[in-house]
Design a protein around this motif. Sequence first.
Motif, PDB file in Angstrom:
ATOM      1  N   GLY A   1      -4.634  -4.639  11.025  1.00  0.00           N
ATOM      2  CA  GLY A   1      -3.207  -4.294  10.919  1.00  0.00           C
ATOM      3  C   GLY A   1      -3.069  -3.192   9.883  1.00  0.00           C
ATOM      4  N   ALA A   2      -3.957  -2.202   9.991  1.00  0.00           N
ATOM      5  CA  ALA A   2      -4.098  -1.189   8.930  1.00  0.00           C
ATOM      6  C   ALA A   2      -2.983  -0.149   8.941  1.00  0.00           C
ATOM      7  CB  ALA A   2      -5.452  -0.496   9.065  1.00  0.00           C
ATOM      8  N   GLY A   3      -2.066  -0.217   9.920  1.00  0.00           N
ATOM      9  CA  GLY A   3      -0.996   0.785   9.977  1.00  0.00           C
ATOM     10  C   GLY A   3      -1.595   2.176  10.027  1.00  0.00           C
TER      11      GLY A   3
ATOM     12  N   GLU B   1      -6.287  -1.285  13.988  1.00  0.00           N
ATOM     13  CA  GLU B   1      -4.839  -1.145  14.158  1.00  0.00           C
ATOM     14  C   GLU B   1      -4.517  -1.085  15.650  1.00  0.00           C
ATOM     15  OE1 GLU B   1      -1.842  -1.162  12.536  1.00  0.00           O
ATOM     16  OE2 GLU B   1      -1.089  -0.673  14.533  1.00  0.00           O
ATOM     17  N   ALA B   2      -3.548  -1.932  16.054  1.00  0.00           N
ATOM     18  CA  ALA B   2      -3.194  -2.004  17.472  1.00  0.00           C
ATOM     19  C   ALA B   2      -2.483  -0.729  17.941  1.00  0.00           C
ATOM     20  CB  ALA B   2      -2.300  -3.226  17.718  1.00  0.00           C
ATOM     21  N   GLY B   3      -1.687  -0.111  17.098  1.00  0.00           N
ATOM     22  CA  GLY B   3      -0.878   1.050  17.499  1.00  0.00           C
ATOM     23  C   GLY B   3      -1.704   2.330  17.541  1.00  0.00           C
TER      24      GLY B   3
ATOM     25  N   PRO C   1       0.824  -1.218   0.000  1.00  0.00           N
ATOM     26  CA  PRO C   1       0.000   0.000   0.000  1.00  0.00           C
ATOM     27  C   PRO C   1       0.855   1.265   0.000  1.00  0.00           C
ATOM     28  CG  PRO C   1      -0.705  -1.499   1.751  1.00  0.00           C
ATOM     29  CD  PRO C   1       0.569  -2.045   1.202  1.00  0.00           C
ATOM     30  N   GLU C   2       2.069   1.165   0.570  1.00  0.00           N
ATOM     31  CA  GLU C   2       2.924   2.350   0.649  1.00  0.00           C
ATOM     32  C   GLU C   2       3.639   2.637  -0.669  1.00  0.00           C
ATOM     33  OE1 GLU C   2       3.194   4.353   3.268  1.00  0.00           O
ATOM     34  OE2 GLU C   2       2.115   3.180   4.764  1.00  0.00           O
ATOM     35  N   VAL C   3       3.628   1.682  -1.605  1.00  0.00           N
ATOM     36  CA  VAL C   3       4.240   1.916  -2.921  1.00  0.00           C
ATOM     37  C   VAL C   3       3.494   3.032  -3.653  1.00  0.00           C
ATOM     38  CG1 VAL C   3       4.514   0.864  -5.225  1.00  0.00           C
ATOM     39  CG2 VAL C   3       5.244  -0.385  -3.179  1.00  0.00           C
TER      40      VAL C   3
HETATM   41  C1  LIG Z   1       3.919  -4.565   9.045  1.00  0.00           C
HETATM   42  S1  LIG Z   1       2.685  -3.533   9.595  1.00  0.00           S
HETATM   43  C2  LIG Z   1       1.680  -3.446   8.139  1.00  0.00           C
HETATM   44  C3  LIG Z   1       0.912  -2.172   8.051  1.00  0.00           C
HETATM   45  C4  LIG Z   1       0.069  -2.010   6.790  1.00  0.00           C
HETATM   46  N1  LIG Z   1      -0.917  -3.067   6.659  1.00  0.00           N
HETATM   47  C5  LIG Z   1       0.936  -1.980   5.553  1.00  0.00           C
HETATM   48  O1  LIG Z   1       0.909  -2.933   4.785  1.00  0.00           O
HETATM   49  O2  LIG Z   1       1.658  -0.991   5.371  1.00  0.00           O
HETATM   50  C6  LIG Z   1       1.701  -4.559  10.666  1.00  0.00           C
HETATM   51  C7  LIG Z   1       0.715  -3.762  11.483  1.00  0.00           C
HETATM   52  O3  LIG Z   1      -0.169  -4.659  12.160  1.00  0.00           O
HETATM   53  C8  LIG Z   1      -0.469  -4.097  13.430  1.00  0.00           C
HETATM   54  N2  LIG Z   1      -0.981  -5.191  14.267  1.00  0.00           N
HETATM   55  C9  LIG Z   1      -0.316  -6.259  14.737  1.00  0.00           C
HETATM   56  N3  LIG Z   1      -1.131  -7.087  15.410  1.00  0.00           N
HETATM   57  C10 LIG Z   1      -2.362  -6.543  15.334  1.00  0.00           C
HETATM   58  C11 LIG Z   1      -3.640  -6.951  15.795  1.00  0.00           C
HETATM   59  N4  LIG Z   1      -3.814  -8.109  16.461  1.00  0.00           N
HETATM   60  N5  LIG Z   1      -4.695  -6.143  15.561  1.00  0.00           N
HETATM   61  C12 LIG Z   1      -4.526  -4.995  14.873  1.00  0.00           C
HETATM   62  N6  LIG Z   1      -3.340  -4.561  14.394  1.00  0.00           N
HETATM   63  C13 LIG Z   1      -2.268  -5.328  14.622  1.00  0.00           C
HETATM   64  C14 LIG Z   1       0.858  -3.505  13.863  1.00  0.00           C
HETATM   65  O4  LIG Z   1       0.699  -2.548  14.885  1.00  0.00           O
HETATM   66  C15 LIG Z   1       1.368  -2.909  12.559  1.00  0.00           C
HETATM   67  O5  LIG Z   1       0.954  -1.579  12.398  1.00  0.00           O
END
Ligand SMILES: C[S@@+](CC[C@H](N)C(=O)[O-])C[C@H]1O[C@@H](n2cnc3c(N)ncnc32)[C@H](O)[C@@H]1O
Length: 355
Positions: A94-96, A122-124, A61-63
Amino acid sequence: MPSAADAAGAAGAVTDIRHAIDAAGGALRFDRFVSLALYGPHGFYTGEGRAGRRGDFLTSPEVGPLFGTVVAAWIAAEFERQGRPDDFEVVEVGAGPGTLARSILAQWRAAGEPGHPYTAVEAGELQRAAHPDGVHSAADLDHRDGRPITGVVIANELLDNLPFRLLVFDGSWREAHVTSSPGEPERLLEVLLPLAERPAWLPVEAPHGARVPWQESAAEWVTDTLGRLATGRLLCFDYVTPRTAELATMPWREWLRTYRGHERGGHYLTGPGDQDVTTQVALDQLPEPDVVRTQEQFLRRWGIDDLVEEGRIAWEAAAAAPTVAAMKMRSRVREAEALLDPTGLGAFLAIEWAR
Ligand SMILES: C[S@@+](CC[C@H](N)C(=O)[O-])C[C@H]1O[C@@H](n2cnc3c(N)ncnc32)[C@H](O)[C@@H]1O
């Protein structure tokens, strides 16, 4: 160079891990170490809320917006396949910082479509704060109070980031735990303890010193998510190896990777909270999928070539007096090269589970 905030975060994460080691009686199972290093009070994703950038390359998605445009085509096809249900929705986990959501919403707007309710999980916390208007932002799927999902769940590079157990072969399989050395400076060390049970996917024999991940959390996450789907599909993109046995024959640093800033990071026990810790995903540890394609096959199946061609034509038509819109269309050519690269993102797998 790590910032002062990074250094404070790393020190805090080491303290969190030391307390957890004490609470566990002196040895902390590896997945609990990863959980604290990434998602604990001073974890990598809790702290500065990095976007989905990995090392010196970007997540799909960041591309650029092209990846989201193609995923929007897949969503549209799913909506039709499911019989256009009134309560159809899109849930991304894990939507970042919400980059994929932004691209999909932009595509709906550009096509004049009403779109669907979109939840970005998103967890963060800091990354959640960056989510775009128009999406519902949540920390986890539990905010739904058991309300089932009709529609699609999407996750890009989530499975590789879920805490994993670590197994090591030294004549028999043993399980890595983390402990701390006495004295100053205190260091985190690895200790191997007996493995009570051998999962079916684990080869009986392996080269001495072989390591493999045990992706219990990822398998549980897929099972749990499918359980939340009333009707619909789960789609995960990730770097995947079909069989765990293949990982056992690879140098472990090739599949257990750390990232700090824009470079590969250090050993996984150094700087917890200050670097990302990820694993290649072992497909044979996950519930049996319904469709598996490479990312390249998936993107071609859902129209990337036509979108690139459309971009090329729009750019050529506007080349004499380029507009921002025309330049965006031209960038599809460059984005497609990165997304389809058979030695990079194109080799990722797009895995679908249907309900
Ligand atoms: C590698 S990043 C990918 C972010 C985005 N999807 C992308 O492709 O750029 C993984 C993300 O998943 C989130 N994450 C990990 N475990 C999670 C969970 N159980 N629920 C929600 N988000 C989670 C992390 O905080 C992190 O932001």
